[in-house]
Design a protein around this motif. Structure first.
Motif, PDB file in Angstrom:
ATOM      1  N   ASP A   1       0.864  -1.134   0.267  1.00 51.37           N
ATOM      2  CA  ASP A   1       0.070   0.036  -0.190  1.00 51.37           C
ATOM      3  C   ASP A   1       0.786   1.245  -0.086  1.00 51.37           C
ATOM      4  OD1 ASP A   1      -2.424  -1.490   0.042  1.00 51.37           O
ATOM      5  OD2 ASP A   1      -2.532  -1.432   1.951  1.00 51.37           O
TER       6      ASP A   1
ATOM      7  N   MET B   1       1.068   4.223  -2.697  1.00 52.06           N
ATOM      8  CA  MET B   1       0.684   5.603  -2.575  1.00 52.06           C
ATOM      9  C   MET B   1       2.071   6.498  -2.878  1.00 52.06           C
ATOM     10  SD  MET B   1      -1.177   5.659   1.138  1.00 52.06           S
ATOM     11  CE  MET B   1      -0.083   4.729   1.942  1.00 52.06           C
TER      12      MET B   1
ATOM     13  N   THR C   1       2.030   6.852  -6.812  1.00 52.55           N
ATOM     14  CA  THR C   1       0.862   8.012  -7.167  1.00 52.55           C
ATOM     15  C   THR C   1       1.286   9.404  -6.882  1.00 52.55           C
ATOM     16  OG1 THR C   1      -0.741   6.016  -6.991  1.00 52.55           O
ATOM     17  CG2 THR C   1      -1.558   8.433  -6.908  1.00 52.55           C
ATOM     18  N   ASN C   2       1.920   9.557  -5.681  1.00 54.68           N
ATOM     19  CA  ASN C   2       2.224  10.950  -5.484  1.00 54.68           C
ATOM     20  C   ASN C   2       3.651  11.500  -5.563  1.00 54.68           C
ATOM     21  OD1 ASN C   2      -0.716  11.801  -4.175  1.00 54.68           O
ATOM     22  ND2 ASN C   2      -0.095   9.816  -3.144  1.00 54.68           N
TER      23      ASN C   2
ATOM     24  N   GLU D   1       4.854  15.202  -6.148  1.00 50.84           N
ATOM     25  CA  GLU D   1       4.418  16.343  -5.147  1.00 50.84           C
ATOM     26  C   GLU D   1       5.377  16.013  -3.655  1.00 50.84           C
ATOM     27  OE1 GLU D   1       0.269  17.471  -4.020  1.00 50.84           O
ATOM     28  OE2 GLU D   1      -0.383  16.065  -5.587  1.00 50.84           O
TER      29      GLU D   1
ATOM     30  N   ALA E   1      -2.895  18.086   2.632  1.00 50.78           N
ATOM     31  CA  ALA E   1      -3.688  17.104   1.682  1.00 50.78           C
ATOM     32  C   ALA E   1      -2.759  16.037   1.238  1.00 50.78           C
ATOM     33  CB  ALA E   1      -4.174  18.015   0.286  1.00 50.78           C
ATOM     34  N   LEU E   2      -1.559  16.216   0.915  1.00 47.69           N
ATOM     35  CA  LEU E   2      -0.700  15.173   0.576  1.00 47.69           C
ATOM     36  C   LEU E   2      -0.457  14.030   1.710  1.00 47.69           C
ATOM     37  CD1 LEU E   2       1.541  13.956  -1.407  1.00 47.69           C
ATOM     38  CD2 LEU E   2       3.033  15.360  -0.365  1.00 47.69           C
TER      39      LEU E   2
ATOM     40  N   GLN F   1      -2.631  13.544   3.951  1.00 49.21           N
ATOM     41  CA  GLN F   1      -3.798  12.814   3.992  1.00 49.21           C
ATOM     42  C   GLN F   1      -3.799  11.702   2.859  1.00 49.21           C
ATOM     43  OE1 GLN F   1      -7.369  14.932   3.371  1.00 49.21           O
ATOM     44  NE2 GLN F   1      -8.672  13.529   4.571  1.00 49.21           N
ATOM     45  N   ARG F   2      -3.189  11.730   1.740  1.00 48.60           N
ATOM     46  CA  ARG F   2      -3.406  10.945   0.525  1.00 48.60           C
ATOM     47  C   ARG F   2      -2.335   9.876   1.256  1.00 48.60           C
ATOM     48  NH1 ARG F   2      -3.560  15.459  -2.479  1.00 48.60           N
ATOM     49  NH2 ARG F   2      -1.332  15.419  -3.133  1.00 48.60           N
ATOM     50  N   LEU F   3      -1.257  10.291   1.901  1.00 48.89           N
ATOM     51  CA  LEU F   3      -0.251   9.255   2.148  1.00 48.89           C
ATOM     52  C   LEU F   3      -0.712   8.533   3.673  1.00 48.89           C
ATOM     53  CD1 LEU F   3       2.995  11.206   1.129  1.00 48.89           C
ATOM     54  CD2 LEU F   3       1.990   9.359  -0.076  1.00 48.89           C
TER      55      LEU F   3
END
Length: 247
Positions: free
Chosen positions: A65, A69, A72-73, A76, A208-209, A211-213
């Protein structure tokens, strides 16, 4: 219970739900469960084996996972122009730290990270301002970001270092004092810029980054393809860096 039944019990414990729902009658299922329970009470090491396998599976899933993540990011995380970059800008390993100036473990990690970067010589270091511990955290991060935007990377490094070792309250007066010691051209202008939309945008983007991670604490490090949540001593970080190089 014989070896076959023990193996079957272990398989059932680890099986997906569809397999576990066998077509045994209610009486047969009750008898089987009773026999399995009796065996596990007599041989508790079987449970330890089950727990170890489940933990290994959870860890493997968590790593997968994290990798997804990070992939994908990655732009950024590693190439955000709003974040300060130190160390060797052409280093073969990038260490990204999500940090909060009021975080005790971030302060504890500060010297370790500085030693890691300076002693290695081939690490690119990125700081992500991630204030999550209240108003003073927000003030400190806003000041540091404002310094970076108005006075540049060298001034930011001085202010960042001063904030990391700071032990008192974070107030506008104390921030102004840090700014003067760092030789900022116009401290009042930096203080005014702290509430600007440009500064707020950086903090919002970092949150926000995070949170996505699935990052909800500090410090959190991204070391190339490894996500490290929490403080890690210097030797541990060196091992992770070498593991990334070897991998």
């Amino acid at each position: 219970m014989n070896k076959l039944l023990a193996t079957t019990a272990l398989a059932l414990a680890l099986a997906p739900p569809a397999f576990a729902q066998s077509k045994l009658s209610d009486a047969e299922r009750a008898d089987f469960r009773a026999e399995v329970r009796a065996y596990l009470l007599e041989e508790p090491e079987v449970l330890m084996e089950v727990f170890a396998i489940l933990e290994e599976r959870r860890n493997s899933d968590a790593v997968a996972d994290d990798l997804a993540m990070l992939e994908t990011n990655k732009d950024e995380i590693f190439n955000d122009p709003a974040s300060w970059v130190g160390g060797n800008p052409n280093g073969d390993i990038t260490v990204v730290e999500f940090m909060d100036y009021r975080c005790g473990y971030c302060k504890k990690a500060f010297e370790d990270v500085a030693e890691l970067v300076s002693s290695d010589g081939n690490i690119r270091f990125v700081v992500k301002e991630f204030p999550i511990l209240g108003e003073q955290s927000d003030l400190a991060s806003r000041f540091a970001i404002a310094v970076l935007q108005m006075d540049g990377a060298a001034a930011y490094e001085k202010v960042h270092d001063a904030l990391m070792v700071m032990r008192g309250e974070v107030t506008p007066d104390n921030l102004a004092s840090i700014g003067k010691d760092a030789g900022l051209a116009d401290v009042d202008a930096v203080l005014a810029h702290m509430t600007s939309a440009e500064v707020t945008a950086v903090i919002d983007a970092n949150r926000a980054l995070a949170q996505r991670l699935a990052i909800n604490g500090t410090p959190t490090f991204v070391i190339d393809n490894t996500l490290v949540r929490g403080y890690v001593p210097l030797d541990g970080m060196r091992q992770i860096v070498e593991g990334q190089r070897e991998g």
